[in-house]
Design an enzyme around this catalytic site. Structure first.
Site, PDB file in Angstrom:
ATOM      1  N   GLU A  32       1.002  -0.758  -0.196  1.00  0.00           N
ATOM      2  CA  GLU A  32       0.451   0.006   0.048  1.00  0.00           C
ATOM      3  C   GLU A  32       0.384   1.318  -0.079  1.00  0.00           C
ATOM      4  O   GLU A  32       0.662   2.003  -0.186  1.00  0.00           O
ATOM      5  CB  GLU A  32      -0.631  -0.008   1.062  1.00  0.00           C
ATOM      6  CG  GLU A  32      -1.961  -1.173   0.802  1.00  0.00           C
ATOM      7  CD  GLU A  32      -3.260  -1.390   2.753  1.00  0.00           C
ATOM      8  OE1 GLU A  32      -3.108  -0.131   3.229  1.00  0.00           O
ATOM      9  OE2 GLU A  32      -3.526  -2.521   2.652  1.00  0.00           O
ATOM     10  N   LYS A  92       9.903  14.095   5.043  1.00  0.00           N
ATOM     11  CA  LYS A  92       7.972  14.178   5.459  1.00  0.00           C
ATOM     12  C   LYS A  92       8.057  13.948   6.646  1.00  0.00           C
ATOM     13  O   LYS A  92       8.905  14.006   7.758  1.00  0.00           O
ATOM     14  CB  LYS A  92       7.300  12.880   4.678  1.00  0.00           C
ATOM     15  CG  LYS A  92       7.026  12.519   3.108  1.00  0.00           C
ATOM     16  CD  LYS A  92       6.187  13.163   3.074  1.00  0.00           C
ATOM     17  CE  LYS A  92       5.597  12.741   1.440  1.00  0.00           C
ATOM     18  NZ  LYS A  92       5.644  14.002   0.973  1.00  0.00           N
TER      19      LYS A  92
END
Length: 107
Positions: free
Chosen positions: A45, A82
């Site tokens: 995913e 991030k």
């Protein structure tokens, strides 16, 4: 919004449904933990989310659960880059409120 418990029916192809959900999502919330690192489906995913994010179609919203920046760096330097929220410094409620704000365009 896509949530597997509401979208999957008996006999469905799990891979196809996941791919469809990822392709239609604007945001992908990823909860990174030690158990995440060793699992196949979450990594599958994540690969889809990263592909969507690099093409500008999606934003990954990472959450670190019981991990340090070094743990994430060792797993994926690009994810460590991030801005993330950590369960070590924020409550689940605070993280959820911020995610809601981002999705609604308030932040």
């Amino acid at each position: 919004m896509w949530f597997d418990e509401f979208e999957l029916n008996i006999g469905d192809s799990l891979r196809r449904k996941i791919d469809l959900g990822i392709s239609r999502s604007k945001f992908g919330v990823v909860v990174l933990s030690r158990s995440f690192f060793g699992r196949g489906w979450p990594n599958y995913e994540l690969d889809g989310l990263v592909t969507q994010a690099t093409s500008g179609k999606q934003v990954i919203l990472p959450i670190w659960h019981e991990l340090t920046k070094q743990d994430v760096m060792d797993y994926s330097p690009s994810l460590a880059d991030k801005l993330a929220r950590s369960t070590a410094t924020s409550t689940v409620e605070e993280i959820a409120e911020e995610i809601i704000g981002v999705v609604r365009g308030e932040f």
